[in-house]
Structure formats: C-alpha cells, structure tokens
Design a protein around this motif. Sequence first.
Motif, PDB file in Angstrom:
ATOM      1  N   SER A  12      47.205  28.405  73.795  1.00 52.39           N
ATOM      2  CA  SER A  12      46.362  28.001  73.327  1.00 52.39           C
ATOM      3  C   SER A  12      47.173  28.648  71.370  1.00 52.39           C
ATOM      4  CB  SER A  12      45.163  28.424  72.783  1.00 52.39           C
ATOM      5  OG  SER A  12      44.424  29.344  73.289  1.00 52.39           O
TER       6      SER A  12
ATOM      7  N   ASN B  79      51.628  24.007  78.139  1.00 49.97           N
ATOM      8  CA  ASN B  79      51.223  24.802  78.695  1.00 49.97           C
ATOM      9  C   ASN B  79      52.181  25.655  80.067  1.00 49.97           C
ATOM     10  OD1 ASN B  79      48.992  22.472  78.519  1.00 49.97           O
ATOM     11  ND2 ASN B  79      49.179  21.679  80.438  1.00 49.97           N
TER      12      ASN B  79
ATOM     13  N   HIS C 250      51.867  21.370  72.008  1.00 50.82           N
ATOM     14  CA  HIS C 250      51.628  21.906  72.836  1.00 50.82           C
ATOM     15  C   HIS C 250      52.265  21.841  73.880  1.00 50.82           C
ATOM     16  CE1 HIS C 250      47.842  22.039  70.107  1.00 50.82           C
ATOM     17  NE2 HIS C 250      47.960  21.245  69.531  1.00 50.82           N
TER      18      HIS C 250
ATOM     19  N   THR D  46      52.348  20.145  65.070  1.00 48.49           N
ATOM     20  CA  THR D  46      51.827  21.677  67.153  1.00 48.49           C
ATOM     21  C   THR D  46      52.337  21.086  67.575  1.00 48.49           C
ATOM     22  OG1 THR D  46      50.257  21.924  65.184  1.00 48.49           O
ATOM     23  CG2 THR D  46      50.247  23.144  67.149  1.00 48.49           C
TER      24      THR D  46
ATOM     25  N   GLY E 264      53.132  30.110  71.919  1.00 50.21           N
ATOM     26  CA  GLY E 264      53.849  28.996  73.090  1.00 50.21           C
ATOM     27  C   GLY E 264      54.426  29.810  73.339  1.00 50.21           C
TER      28      GLY E 264
ATOM     29  N   TYR F  62      41.188  25.820  61.779  1.00 53.39           N
ATOM     30  CA  TYR F  62      41.607  24.111  62.128  1.00 53.39           C
ATOM     31  C   TYR F  62      40.804  23.901  60.104  1.00 53.39           C
ATOM     32  CZ  TYR F  62      41.895  19.483  64.018  1.00 53.39           C
ATOM     33  OH  TYR F  62      42.757  18.019  64.134  1.00 53.39           O
TER      34      TYR F  62
ATOM     35  N   PRO G 133      47.015  24.608  78.895  1.00 51.50           N
ATOM     36  CA  PRO G 133      47.294  25.083  77.656  1.00 51.50           C
ATOM     37  C   PRO G 133      47.405  26.221  76.880  1.00 51.50           C
ATOM     38  CG  PRO G 133      45.209  23.878  77.354  1.00 51.50           C
ATOM     39  CD  PRO G 133      45.479  24.817  79.125  1.00 51.50           C
TER      40      PRO G 133
ATOM     41  N   LYS H  48      38.906  30.317  65.846  1.00 55.35           N
ATOM     42  CA  LYS H  48      39.783  28.829  66.365  1.00 55.35           C
ATOM     43  C   LYS H  48      39.455  27.161  64.833  1.00 55.35           C
ATOM     44  CE  LYS H  48      38.988  26.597  70.207  1.00 55.35           C
ATOM     45  NZ  LYS H  48      39.075  26.934  71.511  1.00 55.35           N
TER      46      LYS H  48
END
Lengths: 490, 790
Positions: free
Chosen positions: B727, B718, B716, B714, B730, A163, B725, A159
């Motif tokens: 992560s 849920n 986000h 991006t 999608g 990032y 969420p 992660k």
Amino acid sequence: MAEGENEVRWDGLCSRDSTTRETALENIKQTVLRKTEYLRSVKETPLRPSDGLSNAVSLDGLNKLLAHLLMLSKRCPFKDVREKSEFILKSVQELGIRIPRPLGHGPSRFIPEKEILQVGSEDTQMHTLFADSFAALGRLDNITLVMVFHPQYLESFLKTQHYLLQMDGPLPLHYRHYIGIMGLLKAEEHSWSLAELVHAVVLLTHYHSLASFTFGCGISPEIHCDGGHTFRPPSVSNYCICDITNGNHSVDEMQVNSAGNVSVSDSFFEVEALMEKMRQLQECRDEEEASQEEMASRFEIEKRESMFVFSSDDEEVTPARDVSRHFEDTSYGYKDFSRHGMHVPTFRVQDYCWEDHGYSLVNRLYPDVGQLIDEKFHIAYNLTYNTMAMHKDVDTSMLRRAIWNYIHCMFGIRYDDYDYGEINQLLDRSFKVYIKTVVCTPEKVTKRMYDSFWRQFKHSEKVHVNLLLIEARMQAELLYALRAITRYMT
Amino acid sequence: MEKMSRVTTALGGSTLTGRTMHCHLDAPANAISVCRDAAQVVVAGRSIFKIYAIEDEQFVEKLNLRVGRKPSLNLSCADVVWHQMDENLLATAATNGVVVTWNLGRPSRNKQDQLFTEHKRTVNKVCFHPTEAHVLLSGSQDGFMKCFDLRRKDSVSTFSGQSESVRDVQFSIRDYFTFASTFENGNVQLWDIRRPDRCERMFTAHNGPVFCCDWHPEDRGWLATGGRDKMVKVWDMTTHRAKEVHCVQTIASVARVKWRPECRHHLATCSMMVDHNIYVWDVRRPFVPAAMFEEHRDVTTGIAWRHPHDPSFLLSGSKDSTLCQHLFRDASQPVERANPEGLCYGLFGDLAFAAKESLVATESGRKPYAGDRRHPIFFKRKLDPAEPFVGLASSALSVFEIEPGSGSMSWFVDTAERYALAGRPLAELCDHNAKVARDLGRNQVAQTWTMLRIIYCSPGLASATSLNHSVGKGSSCGLPLMNSFNLKDMAPGLGSETRLDRSKGDTRSDTVLLDSSATLITNEDNEETEGSDVPADYLLGDVEGEEDELYLLDPEHAHPEDPEYVLPQEAFPLRHEIVDTPPGPEHLQDKADSPHVSGSEADAASLAPVDSSFSLLSVSHALHDTRLPPDFFSALVCDMLRFYAEQGDVQMAVSVLIVLGERVRKDIDEQTQEHWYTSYIDLLQRFCLWNVSNQVVKLSTSRAISCLNQASTTLHVNCSHCKRPMSSRGWVCDRCHRCASMCAVCHHVVKGLFVWCQGCSHGGHLQHIMKWLEGSSHCPAGCGHLCEYS
C-alpha cells in the motif's frame, strides 16, 4: 548573490534511500553555510545603507532555513536526518549566527512533552506510519504525533486524508485545499455537481473534525512556522505565545497541577464512581424499564441541557487566533437548537443512518471514499484497550456509546434504542463542557477545560476521547448533509 | 389459459384477481407482510401500523393497530411479519429493541399481545417458524438472535453473533431446525435452533453488510442474499462449503430479496438508497432485469409476493407513503427496450455485428453485401428449453473484414510521431510540419501548413523568397488575399458550370482519401468557392494559389495563371466580378458568411452598388495596407479547422490548434476544442502513441483535457513474497518488511523500471541488466539460467 544557488530542495529528504537523503542533506548544508558566510562577511564590512534591506532579506531567508532545519532535527522519522540537521545548526551557531529553538512544550500544549512519543523511539508499525506521513508532507505534523497514541486509527486517518486531498476525485486539487481551509474557518461553499458536492461536503466535515482535534488536544504551532520557534535566548520568555493568549500562564498551570495533586484521592474516587455507575447501569438495565414518554423526555432533556452546557469562563476567553477576520458573516458558527425559538425536528438515526444510507450515497458519488470513511468510523467507534485510568479489563463500550450518542444528541440526532438517562449518569458536567466546546466551538477550548475532566485518566485516553468526538461530529455533519442530498435526489 | 388453471389449483380453487393499483398511506412504510389468505396486507413504519384489505379495485383500510393517544416507540416498527399458519398472529420489530406480538383475535381495540424487551438495540428482523405456531425468531443490532416461544414470557434461546449486528434472520422452509442469519460485517451464518452455543456454518457472502436473505421456496439448498455491495448472490447450501451459484449485480445496495413463487430462477429485489424501482431478476440473466416496477417515487422498503403460489401479484410499500400492488403483466420489461444488436470494431478495423438470428436471416436472404468483403460466422448457443429467453438467446454474428492495406493508417502514425507542436518559432513549426506532410504525400495538408506560416508570421520573419514570390505573382500588393481573388476571377474564364460540378465531385473524393494532389484541389476549390458550403476550402484554394510548389506540381494549371502576371492591376476590380457573375441565393449566402467580405467594411460597402464594372474603388486603401493583420484570417482558419475535423482528420485540427495557440483558440468554442482533443487523444491511444498522446494532453489548454494525464496515475503492486498489496511504497512491503524488487546486479531496490527475465524471473535496473548482458548471457543472480530479453 544569485537566488538560484540558494534554492534549497527538501524533497530529497523524504526518500527512503539513505544515500539520497545524505546527498540532499549535504546540498542543504552547503547552501546554509554559504549563506552564513555571506552574512558574516557583510557584517564585518562597514554597513552601507543600501545594503540594509537586502541583508534583512537574506537574513530572513537564512532564518527560514534554520527554522526548517530545527523542525527536521526534532521531527524527522529518519535518524540520520535528525542528527545531521542538528549538526548543521551547531555549525551555524559556531559561526556566530543565532539559531532558533523550539517554543512551547512539544506537539501539544495540553499534554506534557514527556508523555508524547518521542520521534525515534517509535515501534516499527509507528515508524512506517511516520515515514509515510513524512514522505507525503515533508514533515511530521503535531497532529500526527499526538494521534499516534492510537496507531490503528492514525493509519486509517492518514489514508483517508491522503485520498481526499491527493487521489482521484471530482474536484481539482487546489479547490480541495481551498475548501479545506474554508472548512477550518467554517465558511460555506457553493455547490456544483453532486459528485463535487459530496467531495466538498466530505472535505468540509473532515476539516471541521480536524479543527476540533487540533483545539481539543491543544496542538501547538508547527516548529518551523511562526509561533513554533524563537531566536531569542531562553531567559527572555519561558512560555509559549499561545499560552498567553489562552490564559494558560505557567503560573496558572502550576495551580492546576497543585490542585490536581491535592485532589488525587478525589479523582481516584471519580474513576471508581464512574465504574460503579457503569456496573449498576449494566445490571439494572434489564430490570427497571422506563416508560416510552420517559425515554423521549430524557432525550429532549439531554438535548436541551446540552445547549446550556458551557464553560463558566466562556466569556473571558478570546480566540487564540483571530479567525473572525476570515468570516464574511460574523454571526456564523454553531447555533444551538431552538435557542432562538425555532424548533428543529429530531433526526432519527433509524430512518437515516450512515451504514445503510450515507455510505451508499457517498460511495456512489465519490467511489471508495465511503469505504475509507466507513473504516475510520468503525475503528474510532470500536477502538478500546479495555482500560480505564488505572483499571484493566474493563468493558468500555457503554461509556464510548454514551460519548458518541451525546455528541449526536447535541446535533439533534436520536437513537430510538438508547436510554439517554445513561448519559447523565456517565458524563459529568466538566466532561460535558469539554465535549460541547470541542465539538461546537473548538477555538474556545482551554487547557483548564482539558485538565478538569477525567483527571485521573491518561493522556492517551483523553486523545482517545478526542477521536470519538471528531468522528462522531464528522458523522453527524455528514448525516445531515447527505440526507439533504438524498432528498434533493428523490 | 393453461397458466390460469394451474394457478387456480395451486390456490386451492380460488383465483386471485386484481389490478395494478396503489393507495396512499399516512406515513412512510418500513415493511409489509401478507396474510396467508392473500387478501390482507399489513404495513408498518415509524408512525404507521395498519392492515389493508386487498380488493379487486382498491386497498381498503381494515384496521389501525396504533391505538392509544401516547406515541410509543414500541410501535415504531422496523419490521413486521404475519404468521403463515395463524391469520390472527403478527409480530413486529421495534426500533427501540422491543419485539411485540399482536393477536387480532383479541376483543379489545388494543391488539397488542406480548412484549419482549430482551434486545438492547434496534431489532432489525422478526421471523415466524414456517410450520410451528409458537416459534418466533428475532435478530438485532446488538448482535444477538433470540428465539421466543410465544407461550412463554422470555426467550427460549439466544444466539450470539459475536457483537456483529444482525440484519436478517430467516427460517429455512424445508429444514425444520435450520435458520440463516446475515450480518453487518458481510457474513452469513447457519444455525441449528437446538444448538445455541455455536453456528453450524459461517461464510463471508458480501463485502459490507448483508441486508437480507431469502430461502428458495422449492430448492431446498438455495439461499439468496443481498448486500450493500449492490450484489444479489444465490448460494447452494447443500454442499460442504456454501457455493455461489448465481450472482446478480444491481445498481444500488440491495435492501430486500424475495424469490418469486412458481418461477424457479426469479427473484425480486429493491434498494434502500437512490434507486426506487423494484426489479425481478432471472438469476441466469444477471445483467438485465426480467421485469421492473417503476411506480414508487421514493425508496421501496418492503416487498412481498401476494400468494406463495401465484407469481403475478407483487405488493410493495415505500418511503413515499404508498402501498402498491403490481401485476406482472403490467411490468416494464427492460429486455424489450434493450438493443438486441451489437456492433464493434476490431483491432485492425474489422467490424463485427451481432443481431437476432431472425433479422440476419432475412437480411442474408437479400444478400445486400454478398461478395467480396463478407465473411459471416454464425454462433449459436445451446438452448435450454426451460429458459425464458429462448427467443433472444440465439443471435447471429457477422464479421466484416477490412481489405488489407486500404484502411492503413500509417500516415496517421507517421504524422503524429513526426509533427512538431511546440518548442520552436511558429514559422519553423509550420515549415517542419509542412515538410512532414509533403513527405507523406499529403499535399493539401502541407499547403495548409505553409499558408498558416504566411498568415501568421510577419513578413519580416517569413523567408525572403516566399515573400518575393507572393509579391511577384500576386499582383501589385503582394497580398495573399488579393491573389485569391485573382485566381477566382480566372475560374469563370477557365471553365463552365459543368466543369465546376465535376471538379466539385473530385474534391469530395480526394479529400476523403486525403492523398489527392494538392493542385487539383486548389483549382477546384477556387471554383467551388462560389457555390461552396465549405468556407474552409475557400481559404485553402486562395492561398495555395500563390505557393510556388503549386505551380511546379501542376504545369497545366499554371498556364492560365499567366495572365495574372500580365494584368496585375485587375486584382481588385475582379473581386466585384465574382460577386456579380453567379447570381442566386447560394452565392448570396456565401457572401454573407464570407469573412473576406465582412472583414473589410470599406470593401463590403463598395460591393453593392458596383455592377460588373471594373471599379478600382479600394485599391489605394489596400495598397497602403501592405499586409492584413492575422486576425483578419482567424475566422477562416477556424473554418478550415472545422473542415478538417469534419472530414475526419482531427489530427490536423488539433495540431494546428496547438501550434497556433492563442491566435485561434479564442475563436473556437471550448466544447468543440475539447471534443477534438478527446477524439485525437483517443485515436493516438488506439495506435499506442502514448508519448504523443501525453504531449498533446500537456500542450492542451483546456482544463478538462489537461487533467487527463493526472488521473489514474497509481499503479498497484503486490508483494512478491507475501502476495499482499503493497500500500505505501511500491518497493517495500509493510507486512513482511522486505524489499520486493531487488536488482540482481547491484542488490539495491529497484524503484523505477524493473526489467526481468521471464524464464527465471530475476531482473533489475534496466541499465544494469543491459550492461550485464553485454558481458554474460547467464542470469546475474547466479541461478544458472541463460536469460533472454527481447
């Protein structure tokens, strides 16, 4: 032959949708077979001198494809892709073209392949991680395969790396990769704005740590890259090129193994002795109080000693890859404290620490990254399975703290509330040699060093040690860099 | 006066006096604490441990508690506290984990009293019981809190924070048995000192470490906490669940928080990173600090109010090795500096304006805008008489509405949507854009596009007719530039100075409206050139003059141009006449700036000596050179772009910039270009022209702009099942391993556009749903809902 139709698109394979993968694979198969047919037809017709070069080029192109397919057949988290890739390779072989095979012993030169998780036998959590990694990179790299010994950490690591390299940040994408490569080569960068500087610093430290991990765990070259596969039949060479350069001939390996077998009881007692020491330290810590001067001198002793901790076969080993050609300043590299006469003042962690100071600065200049790195540090520092070799339910916090603080000690960072005498009790010389080499001069790590410490411990535990090493190194480097930035800002 | 007397009674007869002052310490301070007599302060740090007397004019060092030659980590203090009952009793927390007590009453030089070495890690905080003389509490990095009875050698009880590091411990001021502790993981715990087995209450107060807490001195249930997440929160602990009653967002992590005495809603904070100031907040006004002390040059590490009943004296220690006394009356008050007026545009161009009521009242007395457009609406807050901001709390809000239609920007939207910016040859782009502009009645813009085509497209590419036109009309050489001079020459012939002035004025108003007829501008511009400070007009007029549309549109002005055809040979000499006729500095200036003059060295040289004579000096030169290179105009075009941008038509500036690309880009500095781009993109986005905006971003060559559509890409989402969420992807949830958005028609996962009915929340692929609805109006999921899609 038009180049356009030879374009192979691998990205379809990263899809989670099996039909998309199927289509992509079919396309790849067509292209590969077409190329193969072409080469075959050329072979059969009498060779014209002008064709020589173009044939070599197209053979080279095909070989690259085949190497990639080989990698997929071994390193794709999706079963269908693995099987189909293998099938394509077989078909090519049946057409009389030589296909590559992987070199070496799996993802790590230090860890036997059978110890490492086989792609395909991972659990759901690991599979999710693999699929993520594969979708992002188009492959599962060897680092991921070794790190998956500790999935909780791997998740945080991926992660953060994602990032740092892909998401919003002050530096443009190509700069990030450049700095990353520079980080691996230990070169220095120029500074820009504070936000960019922090981003660059985080990237540099990240890649420094990654270099430590790569060498510390003896990560092999990727299958589809040079040195990761060969087209020669097995009989010609039976060991990896990098083994030769590292002096790890198979003969050598056998010796180590036999030595290991002989001293099983020895190393068994090693673990026992270590645990006994931990118990003693735990108990007598409250009773025997060392004086302040004693405590201070213990730190200094440890710091000074760490400078001379180096493998005896230090000199013989040449770097596996010739990295020095990338340095402008060839003397660049880790320099020991005060070895050259100058005294570097001790860095007091109580005055500048990651939790209170570093975190805030990073998060202020490069939002969210402080949080990610913080989580990664926490996971690495607190990771434990309460095992030590064959023992279960052991509180290893003392040992982990000793390793962490020893690395910081090598960087001149002192914890006021730590008795550095513990380090001497808990970490033996061969372990210190390994730590020192991985952290300071990772390119000099050899399989012998890896094998000679903690002989009875599991490979997963040695990888665990590596995680501690790289995170402690990253934090130490970050602390110095961030303190300098803080001073600049005030 | 009244306040002073109150303070006096509170202090039991003795008034505190002093001034804002500071003294230099030898080393950075980590913490400070005040003696109960309010006349002494102790400063502790890694290498300092001293007591200072606070005198009226200065701090005087009274005692150095670091004695002995050997440096000891026991003296490296993370925290220090002075007992509020006993003037001789102090406690320090050492970075090596030792808790030390000090007895100032000891006769020897070494005042160290007791050493408690029970903690294994750094002790972050020590705290004396407010009313018990012998009870000391400590909180450490090792995750334990220990309670010591100073009459005994060991701790009385140990409280475990479950291996989470303790950052602060504070005895409640009102509840004898209660203390609060804060933790590195963001939790706050409440303990009963008699029950070490488990905490009474625990809640998560902050995201990340909670560095500090402070009980309200009067309000029994209030606890203020400060965290690394830059927040100060005030909790009401009297209710069953701790309730957050106030929250102050600061700009840096909060290292210390201290309630201000005698001011129910005030608290002081300082930070351990980046920000060096001390703030005093009114928790009801969480956005602007009530007071600010800016003396320190490095982070403030310790703050303390000098006396528990005096709100005006604050002491602080800092990493910059100074000890300060701040007087509240000397504090800077950001509120005073804050702008009490607010101004904002509404969605439809309305303007809202808020100001102090007093200001607006006087203004409305004058009624400057009384009448047509003004619709003032007044809002008034209910005033809390206890609130300190009464003066600022009331404000008036005026809203100015825009006349319907007058601010219509439909031309902007239409233009943006219809302009072609790339993908075709330049000539076609220009023609297309000219047509768009003409269709919208923006003739000046249309002319500009046409001109650009003529300038930048070689004659071979330009349409034959237009070329013929220019040749025919524009004297012998067919050179637009030369034409312009012809026109100019006519200007003096046509009108006098008065006409010039009038037309100038017209131009101004016309260009502002942007829909005036191009013809008017043409001629005006020609005249204006002579005294103009807007060189862009020069070009506009010049070249427009040769366009046939112009003549068609404006028969009146076509008339005087007739002589041009009659006297083609005069084209060149006339140039000199222009130079000559209007003398005066303005004109000279213009000449110097004019690219026409400077563009051709030979011509320029010829200008000076000639005095209103009809010289033909450069004719032959110009005749050979049938067409000037486009570079010749680039300065003019740039000026024109600047002109449009200045006029507010940044759309034109950017469009031309994109269309012309390399041809002009180098002549305009990067920053200006960036500025135009950002303004235009901003406008486009306000009109929801996302596609156009993105096209502009893509076509821009400026790096700062082209990265715009690579940021924040991006989205986000849920999971629809577990509400967590998602992560990684999608469309699939890692937690519940379910696909979140299934198409109700094909039962596959929707990865792109997902359209759903707001009535039954079923949906799927856009195409599938559209196809389905052609045949049926019921929900494809079979829920029986009659789906509606708009």
